[in-house]
Structure formats: C-alpha cells, structure tokens
Enzyme design. Structure first.
Site, short mmCIF file in Angstrom:
data_model
loop_
_atom_site.label_atom_id
_atom_site.label_comp_id
_atom_site.label_asym_id
_atom_site.label_seq_id
_atom_site.Cartn_x
_atom_site.Cartn_y
_atom_site.Cartn_z
CE1 TYR A 1 -3.71 2.44 0.58
CE2 TYR A 1 -2.59 3.07 2.61
CZ TYR A 1 -3.58 3.29 1.66
OH TYR A 1 -4.43 4.36 1.79
CB THR B 1 1.34 4.34 4.29
OG1 THR B 1 0.60 3.14 4.59
CG2 THR B 1 0.39 5.47 3.98
CE LYS B 2 0.98 -1.54 5.45
NZ LYS B 2 -0.21 -0.71 5.28
CG ASN B 3 8.52 -0.63 5.64
OD1 ASN B 3 7.49 -0.13 6.10
ND2 ASN B 3 9.50 -1.05 6.41
CB ILE B 4 8.71 -1.53 -1.06
CG1 ILE B 4 8.06 -2.90 -0.90
CG2 ILE B 4 10.14 -1.53 -0.55
CD1 ILE B 4 8.71 -3.99 -1.76
#
Length: 384
Positions: free
Chosen positions: A181, A183-186
């Site tokens: 998603y 906002t995730k780390n990738i």
C-alpha cells in the site's frame, strides 16, 4: 492549523520508479503480465519463499489464502485484537469466525499464551501480525500450532524486509501476506503478495485470484497463447497490474537501503526519547531485524499533564503529522455485533489509550527527527 512541516508519511518515489512506470505504459502491457511474473520471482528471493503470488492488496492475499485452505462456516481463526480490521474481516468473508485474543504489552504482538488459551476443536488457523515491523515470537506460535494442525498465516503488512532469528519474514509460517500500500515500506500504490513454501497452495491461490480460471488464462494474450480457458471454481478479481509491479520491482531493489534509513530514524528517536519519563518507547528484540514500518510511542496518560489526543492535536498545530495504530477491533461496532465489547482485551486497550505513531519515512533527516522530539517533549511538559 499550521501547514505540516513534517508529515506523518511521504512516499519514497524517485525518477527511477517513475521511469519504470512510464516504460510499462509504453510497452502496452498494463494488466498482469511480465512485470508481475518478475516481481513474484524477485519477491521470492527477497523473503526466502519458493512461491509468491502477487495480488492487489494484502487483504486479498489473506483472504485468498484462507479460501484456498477451505476455511469457512463453522471454523475459527485466531486474530489479535490489536490490528487493522482487514486481518479479521477476511475471516468473516470466508464465513468463519474471527476469535480475538490479546497482545503482549512490550511490542503489541500476538500473545502466544492468549493464542493457546483460545484454541478450540474448531480452530483452523491463526494470523499473527508483525506489528510495526517487529517479528512476532514465531517459535512459540509454531510450537503451539504445529502439533494441533493449526495453520499459521502471518500478516506481514508491516514487515517486508524483517527477519526473525535470522530467517526472513516470509519463510517461516505456512504462508505470509505482505502489503505494498502507499504508506508501506515499499509500495506499488495498491498491492500485496502471498509467500509460501506450499506449491499446491500457491497454485490454488493463482486460480482463485483471477475468476477461478485455469492457468492457461494467464498467458492467453501471449504469442502462441490460447483463447480457450475453463472456470474450475468460483474465484475473485484480485490480480496485480503490470504497472503496479513495475513500480514494485524498482522499490524492492531499494528495500535494504530504505530499511536502513528507517532504522537510522528509529534509533534517532530512541536516542532522543529514551529518558522521557512520560513516554513508553517500542520494545524490540535485537535478535531480530525490525522493518520499522512504524515508530509508536505511548503517552502515560495517568502522569502526563497532556493526554494522548491533545498531544496529537498540539503536534499538528506545530506542523507535525502523526497517526494512531490501531483502534482495537473490539471497540468497533461491527465486532460488537460478534459479541466483543470494551474490557475484553485489557492489554490492547492500554496500548491504544496512549499510542501515537510518530512521523516515519526514509527521507527524514536527523534534524527532522530532532524537531519532532523537541516539540513532543515540550508539549508533554506544558499543561493545556
């Protein structure tokens, strides 16, 4: 309200990412295609799983896995109360019942003892959530689950790039769901993946992902591909696009660097705030590799002159964005209809009462972190 000087999150998108998406647009292959296949292969190498299915969300990955395991009415799946609703919603959508249990005070991860107490003859699976990127106690969870034939589906929405006792998250349980998603780390914008060592599970998830079509459907537009296909069971529409996978491949190539940046930021927060008596900092096990998706602190509402909600408001007034992860599931109306109510999970409630997720994104500088910490300490010491 001041304009946010430091937002809660800013995506780490660079020209390389943009070029990959533009190249895919020019290729003419927009839906699931060669980039999806390569993304799956690269993800498998990164997380140590022989088989990866790229799909359009972590929610889809969780749901498809439960469906592929034929979990349904009359079954129970154990889920921590301290998580985002999707972890339990997917259980409801199979017709099974989510059985909520409490988490550990130190890291907001599934409490293995609470998991064991909740097991009944109807328990078919457990979904431990690696909260904020800190791996759960997988040895304890597996020791409880394996002898009882309970499947372990890890919710690693926060934990791409994390490792438990030297083993990559994605290579430990029966299956692991990742999120990409925004906002995730990738990120792939929207997207997710299911990792597993079980080829039969992966094969069935692939069929369920695209309407229940046979494998031949995946290459029907390739040179030499056939238009003929069969619907072998009633599936879903959960495939990832090649546009998203193109972005994901470039992001994945930078995962180690992005994780190192997050770790630097987290350690800067720790150095700044470790002696603040009105805050509890996140605990982490140095034997693991933390993905640092979130940096969550807890305000001691009993002692602080400023309560958690007012701290959030006053940080925003100073141009600092924050969030809260998460509202415990049993506080929500839909879960009360399942028979849960406030008071059922005291640890989750205590964590939530003081929880603030501070800004966390790879482009943050040391000066940014220091600015957040200086303002947070000032607010905690100043009555409204």
């Amino acid at each position: 309200m001041a304009e946010l000087r430091i937002p809660f999150f800013r995506p780490a998108i660079d020209d390389d990412d943009i070029a990959a998406v533009a190249e895919t647009l020019r290729s003419g292959w927009l839906t699931s295609g060669p980039n999806v296949r390569e993304f799956e292969r690269e993800l498998a190498a990164a997380c140590g799983a022989p088989f990866v299915n790229a799909v359009n969300s972590c929610t889809a990955a969780l749901h498809l896995c439960l469906r592929a395991w034929d979990i349904g009415p009359g079954d129970e799946v154990i889920v921590p109360a301290y998580t985002f609703s999707a972890t339990a919603t997917v259980v409801v959508h199979t017709g099974a019942r989510p059985v909520l249990v409490d988490v550990r005070e130190r890291d907001a991860n599934l409490d293995p003892a609470a998991f064991e107490r909740a097991i009944t003859p109807r328990t078919k699976a457990v979904i431990p959530v690696h909260f904020a990127g800190e791996p759960c106690d997988m040895d304890a969870i597996l020791a409880i689950a394996r002898p009882r034939g309970i499947r372990v589906l890890e919710d690693a929405a926060h934990a791409i790039g994390a490792a438990y006792r030297g083993r990559p998250i994605g290579s430990i349980g029966d299956a692991t769901a990742f999120s990409f998603y925004a906002t995730k780390n990738i990120t792939t914008g929207e997207g997710g993946a299911l990792a597993t060592a079980d080829q039969a599970l992966s094969d069935r998830v692939r069929v369920l992902t695209l309407h229940g079509m046979t494998k031949d459907a995946w290459n029907r537009y390739d040179a030499g591909g056939s238009w003929r296909y069969d619907i072998v069971e009633f599936g879903f529409k959960d495939n990832l696009t090649d546009l998203a996978a193109a972005l994901g491949r470039r992001q994945l190539a930078k995962l180690d660097r992005l994780t190192e940046a997050r770790t630097r930021i987290a350690m800067r927060y720790v150095a700044n705030l470790r002696d603040e008596p009105l805050l509890t900092l996140p605990a982490f096990d140095e034997a693991n590799r933390h993905a640092w998706h979130l940096f969550m602190v807890r305000v001691d509402n009993q002692r602080s002159p400023v309560q958690r909600d007012d701290v959030i408001r006053r940080l925003a007034e100073r141009g600092i964005g924050t969030s809260v992860h998460f509202i415990p599931l049993h506080y929500h109306t839909a879960y009360r209809k399942l028979g849960y109510q406030p008071g059922d999970f005291p640890v989750s409630e205590r964590i939530f009462d003081g929880a603030i997720s501070l800004p966390m994104f790879p482009a943050m500088t040391d000066a940014d972190v220091d600015f957040v910490c200086e303002n947070l300490r000032d607010i905690l010491r100043t009555a409204a």
